[in-house]
Design an enzyme around this catalytic site. Sequence first.
Site, PDB file in Angstrom:
ATOM      1  N   HIS A 171       0.842  -1.215   0.000  1.00  0.00           N
ATOM      2  CA  HIS A 171       0.000   0.000   0.000  1.00  0.00           C
ATOM      3  C   HIS A 171       0.870   1.256   0.000  1.00  0.00           C
ATOM      4  O   HIS A 171       0.437   2.309   0.461  1.00  0.00           O
ATOM      5  CB  HIS A 171      -0.943   0.031   1.210  1.00  0.00           C
ATOM      6  CG  HIS A 171      -1.718  -1.236   1.406  1.00  0.00           C
ATOM      7  ND1 HIS A 171      -2.959  -1.452   0.862  1.00  0.00           N
ATOM      8  CD2 HIS A 171      -1.396  -2.374   2.064  1.00  0.00           C
ATOM      9  CE1 HIS A 171      -3.384  -2.661   1.197  1.00  0.00           C
ATOM     10  NE2 HIS A 171      -2.451  -3.250   1.917  1.00  0.00           N
ATOM     11  N   SER A 292      14.887  20.560 -16.285  1.00  0.00           N
ATOM     12  CA  SER A 292      13.741  21.446 -16.464  1.00  0.00           C
ATOM     13  C   SER A 292      14.221  22.729 -17.126  1.00  0.00           C
ATOM     14  O   SER A 292      15.326  23.195 -16.851  1.00  0.00           O
ATOM     15  CB  SER A 292      13.108  21.755 -15.107  1.00  0.00           C
ATOM     16  OG  SER A 292      12.425  22.992 -15.162  1.00  0.00           O
ATOM     17  N   LYS A 298      16.213  20.440 -11.203  1.00  0.00           N
ATOM     18  CA  LYS A 298      15.406  19.257 -11.525  1.00  0.00           C
ATOM     19  C   LYS A 298      16.160  18.193 -12.295  1.00  0.00           C
ATOM     20  O   LYS A 298      16.989  18.464 -13.142  1.00  0.00           O
ATOM     21  CB  LYS A 298      14.187  19.661 -12.367  1.00  0.00           C
ATOM     22  CG  LYS A 298      13.139  20.456 -11.653  1.00  0.00           C
ATOM     23  CD  LYS A 298      12.409  19.696 -10.550  1.00  0.00           C
ATOM     24  CE  LYS A 298      11.483  18.625 -11.062  1.00  0.00           C
ATOM     25  NZ  LYS A 298      10.303  19.187 -11.736  1.00  0.00           N
ATOM     26  N   GLU A 305       8.804   7.729 -17.083  1.00  0.00           N
ATOM     27  CA  GLU A 305       7.433   8.243 -17.235  1.00  0.00           C
ATOM     28  C   GLU A 305       6.853   7.833 -18.589  1.00  0.00           C
ATOM     29  O   GLU A 305       5.679   7.499 -18.702  1.00  0.00           O
ATOM     30  CB  GLU A 305       7.425   9.767 -17.087  1.00  0.00           C
ATOM     31  CG  GLU A 305       7.627  10.190 -15.636  1.00  0.00           C
ATOM     32  CD  GLU A 305       7.781  11.703 -15.492  1.00  0.00           C
ATOM     33  OE1 GLU A 305       7.083  12.280 -14.664  1.00  0.00           O
ATOM     34  OE2 GLU A 305       8.607  12.295 -16.206  1.00  0.00           O
TER      35      GLU A 305
END
Length: 472
Positions: A171, A292, A298, A305
């Site tokens: 979980h 970024s 970043k 992704e």
Amino acid sequence: MAEVINKEKKEKQKLWGGRFSEDNNPLFVRFNESLSFDYRLLPYDIKATKAFTEALCDINVLSDSELQALHQALAEIEHEVNDNPYLIQQAINDGVEDIHTFVEQSLVDKIGDLAYKANTGRSRNEQVSCATRLWVLEHIEHLCDLIKALQAAFVAQAKANVDVFVMGYTHLQQAQPITWGHYFLSFYEMLKRDYARLLDIKKRVNVSPLGMGAIAGNAWHLDRQKMANVLGFNEIAQNSLDAVSDRDYIIELLAAISLIGTHLSRFAEDMIIYSTTEFGLVEMSDLVTTGSSLMPQKKNPDAMELVRGKAGRLNGYLVALLTTVKALPSGYNKDLQEDKEALFAAVDTVSDLLKVTTITVESLVVNKDKNYDGSFCVATELADYLSKKGIAFRKAHHIVGEITAYALSENKSLTDLTLSEFQHFSVMIDDDVYQVLSIESAVNSKTAMGGTAVANVAKAISAIEEIMQAAI
Ligand code: ARG
């Protein structure tokens, strides 16, 4: 004169022009064509055409010299397209319907009327199925190789981190400690099933539809078994009505591909979460991350992704084809032409996913210094400890629940509790309790086959390495 030539050209473009007096609407021609994607079947269609014409020669429809001329021309067509792929674009512009039409017309250009004999008794319905099956067989091999490469990357990471502890989550809450070795081998196992599934599907792809005609079979006493042997098929299809519209093998493959995507997507999700500053469990390499344009600090996990994102599309291909096939009447229907775009896109996409994930795994750095002191992930060890002292596990579980609530209220971890605090909840607790509450002891207590104990994982890696070695 120009009109006559034009008409001839148009007639040549179609394999079925005889009963038609009017041209197709140009928009429909574009709508109907599949050459813009089924050009990928060219080598397989040519291979099948060679086998088919050999069979025609065996029954004296073609003479030896005619066969030779046909084979020679087929080989030339393949070379010419390889050398100049623009020939396909030209044919699309000229309104050529599909790859089978392209091959036949290219034959006509080279050897004239003899070309028209090559398809005696043969339908595009069996042709497309035959070429697609050959394409799928070859590409299943590629996918298997890519799976093996990714498995090797997971095993290498497992080996390099066999005794490095990491949190195991259920979980997405801290559950029990495991090792990175164990973590990486879990993906090895998923891929093992994916691999086995592909091999199983291969059996049902490996069936020759050649000689099944358009729907009813072949009237020329062709030796179907011999054609199948020439093409390397294991079996021949048993029923022509079924064979010309069977797309189960593509659907099965798309389902297997969806599952591969699902597995890779789960790994990607882990990496995306684990690489955050908050988790800090891994660092992905510059090879597969981006920056970024605004925020200089970043490091974005784009590769993972996109693996996660594209896995969604793989499910789409499966559902698209299932939906196309589900209400088709028996026999071939043009709807089936829709199979190829889904098939090609799914195989291309999953190949990319496998390759990118392999690079990501190979270049991944796990954080070996992650400290889990104070984590309640050893609470189960305490319940086991009490059970071993004779308290029924369910009761022990309850006691540990109370201890946990108490520790939390005191802002302490389990290992911070004093013996007298422990004994307040159970007199069975002794000062040997602190040993079982270490991460190391928690991990190494899971010695049953398949558990995370370091020795287990090391053994599993050796066994896998032996299998991989034997496969080379
Ligand atoms: N391009 C067609 C396909 O992909 C080939 C078969 C055409 N057969 C036919 N009867 N129109 O399905």
